[in-house]
Design a protein around this motif. Structure first.
Motif, mmCIF file in Angstrom:
data_model
loop_
_atom_site.group_PDB
_atom_site.id
_atom_site.type_symbol
_atom_site.label_atom_id
_atom_site.label_comp_id
_atom_site.label_asym_id
_atom_site.label_seq_id
_atom_site.Cartn_x
_atom_site.Cartn_y
_atom_site.Cartn_z
ATOM 1 N N ILE A 286 0.815 -1.228 0.000
ATOM 2 C CA ILE A 286 0.000 0.000 0.000
ATOM 3 C C ILE A 286 0.849 1.279 0.000
ATOM 4 O O ILE A 286 0.561 2.217 -0.730
ATOM 5 N N GLY A 287 1.887 1.333 0.840
ATOM 6 C CA GLY A 287 2.718 2.544 0.917
ATOM 7 C C GLY A 287 1.962 3.717 1.526
ATOM 8 O O GLY A 287 1.016 3.522 2.288
ATOM 9 N N GLY A 288 2.406 4.949 1.194
ATOM 10 C CA GLY A 288 1.727 6.141 1.704
ATOM 11 C C GLY A 288 2.319 6.672 2.995
ATOM 12 O O GLY A 288 1.894 7.692 3.503
ATOM 13 N N LYS A 289 3.301 5.962 3.549
ATOM 14 C CA LYS A 289 3.948 6.471 4.760
ATOM 15 C C LYS A 289 5.468 6.336 4.616
ATOM 16 O O LYS A 289 5.937 5.658 3.704
ATOM 17 N N ASP A 290 6.186 6.966 5.559
ATOM 18 C CA ASP A 290 7.652 7.002 5.523
ATOM 19 C C ASP A 290 8.130 7.471 4.147
ATOM 20 O O ASP A 290 7.695 8.501 3.676
ATOM 21 N N SER A 291 8.972 6.676 3.511
ATOM 22 C CA SER A 291 9.511 7.161 2.232
ATOM 23 C C SER A 291 8.765 6.561 1.039
ATOM 24 O O SER A 291 9.189 6.722 -0.100
ATOM 25 N N LEU A 292 7.663 5.862 1.290
ATOM 26 C CA LEU A 292 6.944 5.225 0.182
ATOM 27 C C LEU A 292 5.858 6.154 -0.366
ATOM 28 O O LEU A 292 4.663 5.939 -0.156
ATOM 29 N N THR A 293 6.305 7.182 -1.071
ATOM 30 C CA THR A 293 5.377 8.200 -1.535
ATOM 31 C C THR A 293 4.912 7.957 -2.968
ATOM 32 O O THR A 293 3.720 7.954 -3.237
ATOM 33 N N THR A 294 5.849 7.760 -3.870
ATOM 34 C CA THR A 294 5.457 7.631 -5.273
ATOM 35 C C THR A 294 5.197 6.163 -5.619
ATOM 36 O O THR A 294 5.592 5.258 -4.883
ATOM 37 N N TYR A 295 4.586 5.964 -6.764
ATOM 38 C CA TYR A 295 4.359 4.601 -7.253
ATOM 39 C C TYR A 295 5.694 3.855 -7.375
ATOM 40 O O TYR A 295 5.807 2.688 -7.006
ATOM 41 N N PHE A 296 6.692 4.565 -7.860
ATOM 42 C CA PHE A 296 8.024 3.968 -8.060
ATOM 43 C C PHE A 296 8.643 3.558 -6.717
ATOM 44 O O PHE A 296 9.269 2.512 -6.621
ATOM 45 N N ASP A 297 8.433 4.391 -5.670
ATOM 46 C CA ASP A 297 8.932 4.055 -4.321
ATOM 47 C C ASP A 297 8.341 2.732 -3.856
ATOM 48 O O ASP A 297 9.046 1.893 -3.295
ATOM 49 N N ILE A 298 7.040 2.572 -4.046
ATOM 50 C CA ILE A 298 6.336 1.382 -3.526
ATOM 51 C C ILE A 298 6.864 0.116 -4.203
ATOM 52 O O ILE A 298 7.217 -0.858 -3.543
ATOM 53 N N ILE A 299 6.946 0.138 -5.525
ATOM 54 C CA ILE A 299 7.397 -1.045 -6.262
ATOM 55 C C ILE A 299 8.868 -1.355 -5.950
ATOM 56 O O ILE A 299 9.232 -2.495 -5.677
ATOM 57 N N THR A 300 9.690 -0.322 -5.954
ATOM 58 C CA THR A 300 11.117 -0.513 -5.699
ATOM 59 C C THR A 300 11.362 -1.036 -4.283
ATOM 60 O O THR A 300 12.186 -1.930 -4.071
ATOM 61 N N TYR A 301 10.626 -0.497 -3.323
ATOM 62 C CA TYR A 301 10.770 -0.930 -1.926
ATOM 63 C C TYR A 301 10.523 -2.440 -1.809
ATOM 64 O O TYR A 301 11.300 -3.168 -1.196
ATOM 65 N N ASN A 302 9.431 -2.909 -2.391
ATOM 66 C CA ASN A 302 9.081 -4.329 -2.283
ATOM 67 C C ASN A 302 10.097 -5.219 -3.008
ATOM 68 O O ASN A 302 10.426 -6.301 -2.528
ATOM 69 N N ALA A 303 10.590 -4.746 -4.129
ATOM 70 C CA ALA A 303 11.629 -5.496 -4.847
ATOM 71 C C ALA A 303 12.874 -5.622 -3.969
ATOM 72 O O ALA A 303 13.470 -6.692 -3.869
ATOM 73 N N ASN A 304 13.233 -4.520 -3.297
ATOM 74 C CA ASN A 304 14.413 -4.542 -2.434
ATOM 75 C C ASN A 304 14.233 -5.486 -1.247
ATOM 76 O O ASN A 304 15.173 -6.174 -0.852
ATOM 77 N N VAL A 305 13.011 -5.507 -0.677
ATOM 78 C CA VAL A 305 12.744 -6.414 0.456
ATOM 79 C C VAL A 305 12.912 -7.863 0.011
ATOM 80 O O VAL A 305 13.549 -8.670 0.690
ATOM 81 N N ILE A 306 12.361 -8.201 -1.151
ATOM 82 C CA ILE A 306 12.458 -9.586 -1.654
ATOM 83 C C ILE A 306 13.916 -9.951 -1.925
ATOM 84 O O ILE A 306 14.386 -11.022 -1.556
ATOM 85 N N GLU A 307 14.644 -9.026 -2.505
ATOM 86 C CA GLU A 307 16.056 -9.287 -2.797
ATOM 87 C C GLU A 307 16.844 -9.514 -1.507
ATOM 88 O O GLU A 307 17.623 -10.459 -1.400
ATOM 89 N N LYS A 308 16.581 -8.671 -0.522
ATOM 90 C CA LYS A 308 17.279 -8.769 0.762
ATOM 91 C C LYS A 308 16.920 -10.086 1.460
ATOM 92 O O LYS A 308 17.784 -10.765 2.018
ATOM 93 N N ALA A 309 15.639 -10.443 1.422
ATOM 94 C CA ALA A 309 15.155 -11.649 2.117
ATOM 95 C C ALA A 309 15.840 -12.906 1.593
ATOM 96 O O ALA A 309 16.239 -13.769 2.366
ATOM 97 N N PHE A 310 15.986 -12.992 0.311
ATOM 98 C CA PHE A 310 16.582 -14.201 -0.262
ATOM 99 C C PHE A 310 18.092 -14.084 -0.399
ATOM 100 O O PHE A 310 18.772 -15.066 -0.684
ATOM 101 N N GLY A 311 18.594 -12.874 -0.166
ATOM 102 C CA GLY A 311 20.040 -12.652 -0.270
ATOM 103 C C GLY A 311 20.793 -13.309 0.873
ATOM 104 O O GLY A 311 21.901 -13.783 0.706
ATOM 105 N N ILE A 312 20.144 -13.329 2.066
ATOM 106 C CA ILE A 312 20.840 -13.941 3.219
ATOM 107 C C ILE A 312 20.477 -15.420 3.262
ATOM 108 O O ILE A 312 19.330 -15.787 3.401
ATOM 109 N N LYS A 313 21.484 -16.213 3.095
ATOM 110 C CA LYS A 313 21.211 -17.661 3.027
ATOM 111 C C LYS A 313 21.991 -18.362 4.123
ATOM 112 O O LYS A 313 22.989 -17.878 4.595
#
Ligand code: ZN
Length: 313
Positions: A286-313
Motif C-alpha cells: 500500500i505505501g503512503g507512509k515514511d519514504s513510500l510516496t510515489t508509485y516507483f517508491d512502492i514497487i522498488t521498496y518491495n523489490a528490495n525487500v524480496i532481494e534482501k530476504a533471499f540474499g541472506i542464506k
C-alpha cells in the motif's frame, strides 16, 4: 526621522499585508477551483498523482496503516466521498464500500479492474477477498478477480488511458496536460518494469509465500515464482487444515524467508517462521507512509525487500 521610519514601516506592513492577503486568496481560489477525486487506497493516489500533477486534489480514504480488506468508512470518510468529482476504486473484492451506498451522485466512478483491462492478464481470486464486503454486490463471475493489480507496472500501464479519460471528463481544460503526463508515466513504467526484472532475475526460482495473496501480479510481472498465501482469506486466521498444508509447502520449498504485510497484523507469521526456521520480511503493498510516496517508491521498496530476504542464506 522618527516619523519617516514610522511611515516606511507603515508602508511595508501595508505592502506585505496586501501581498500576503492576495497570496492567501490565490491559494484559496485555486483550492476551490481544483477538482477533487476520491480513491480508496494509497496506491491509486500514487498512480493518479503521476497523471494529475497539481491540477487536482486526491483524497485517500483508507489510512496508510489500515488494510482495505478490513476497513469500514467513518461518517467523515463518507463526507469526503460525497464531495468528490470522481471516484476511483478497485473492485468488489477490495473496496466497493467506496461507491455503495454513496453512489447516488452523478459523478464519474471508475472501477479499475474491469473488462477494459486485458482479461488474460488478470488472475482469478482465491482468498483475496473479504467475506463481509463480498456480500454487498451480487456475484458476477468476472468479479472473482485478484484485486491487487497495482503491484504490476504492466497492468498499471494498461489502465492509464481509462484513467485519463475520466480526468478529462471532469477537467477538459487541461486535457493536453493529462495526455502528456500519461505518455511520461507510461514510459517511466516501462523503465521501472525492466529495471526490477533485471534486479530480481536471479531469484526467479525462489518460491514467494506472502501473508495474503497480494503480490501475485508483482510476482508474475517480474517473472518470479508464487508459493502461496498464509492466510486463506485476507485478515482472517486460516483453518487448521489450510495452515498445515501451507506450512508443509513452505518447508518443501526450502526458502530462507516468508513475507508479512505492513497493513495486516498477524501472529501466525512469527510462530510459523520459528517453527520452520525461516525469517519474516515485511512487504508493503500500500505505501503512503515514511519514504513510500510515489508509485516507483512502492514497487522498488518491495523489490528490495524480496532481494534482501533471499540474499541472506
Ligand atoms: Zn489485499
Amino acid at each position: 526621522m522618527k516619523n519617516i521610519t514610522k511611515y516606511i514601516i507603515g508602508i511595508s506592513i501595508l505592502v506585505f499585508g496586501f501581498v500576503a492577503c492576495s497570496q492567501k486568496e490565490n491559494n484559496e481560489a485555486t483550492q476551490i477551483d481544483k477538482p477533487k477525486i476520491a480513491v480508496s487506497i494509497y496506491p491509486l493516489k500514487a498512480i493518479l498523482a503521476e497523471l494529475v500533477g497539481d491540477k487536482m486534489e486526491i483524497e485517500v480514504i483508507v489510512p496508510p496503516n489500515a488494510s482495505p480488506h478490513t476497513f469500514e468508512p467513518t461518517p467523515i470518510d463518507i463526507q469526503k466521498i460525497e464531495k468528490a468529482d470522481a471516484i476511483f476504486y478497485v473492485n468488489r473484492h477490495l473496496d466497493s464500500w467506496l461507491v455503495k451506498p454513496y453512489n447516488d451522485k452523478s459523478v464519474p466512478v471508475l472501477k479499475m479492474i474491469d473488462r477494459n483491462l486485458i482479461e488474460n492478464t488478470l488472475h482469478h481470486c482465491t482468498g483475496c477477498g473479504n467475506e463481509h464486503h463480498n456480500e454487498i454486490e451480487a456475484t458476477n463471475e468476472y468479479e472473482s478477480i485478484d484485486p491487487h493489480f497495482w503491484t504490476s507496472p504492466k497492468l498499471v500501464k494498461n489502465i492509464l488511458p481509462k484513467l485519463v479519460e475520466i480526468l478529462i471528463k471532469i477537467d477538459a481544460e487541461n486535457a493536453e496536460f493529462y495526455r502528456s503526463k500519461e505518455k511520461e508515466f507510461s514510459e517511466a513504467l516501462v523503465n521501472l518494469d525492466e529495471k526490477i526484472k533485471a534486479q530480481l532475475q536471479h531469484l526467479k526460482n525462489y518460491k514467494i509465500f506472502t501473508l495474503h495473496n497480494s503480490f501475485s501480479y508483482f510476482i508474475n510481472n517480474f517473472g518470479l515464482t508464487y508459493g502461496g498465501a498464509i492466510e486463506e482469506k485476507a485478515g482472517q486466521e486460516p483453518s487448521t487444515r489450510y495452515f498445515y498444508d501451507i506450512a508443509k509447502q513452505i518447508k518443501e520449498a526450502k526458502i530462507a524467508a516468508i513475507f508479512s504485510e505492513a497493513q495486516l497484523k498477524s501472529n501466525i507469521m512469527e510462530n510459523l517462521a520459528n517453527e520452520l526456521g525461516v525469517k519474516v520480511f515485511e512487504l508493503d503493498p500500500i505505501g503512503g507512509k515514511d519514504s513510500l510516496t510515489t508509485y516507483f517508491d512502492i514497487i522498488t521498496y518491495n523489490a528490495n525487500v524480496i532481494e534482501k530476504a533471499f540474499g541472506i542464506k
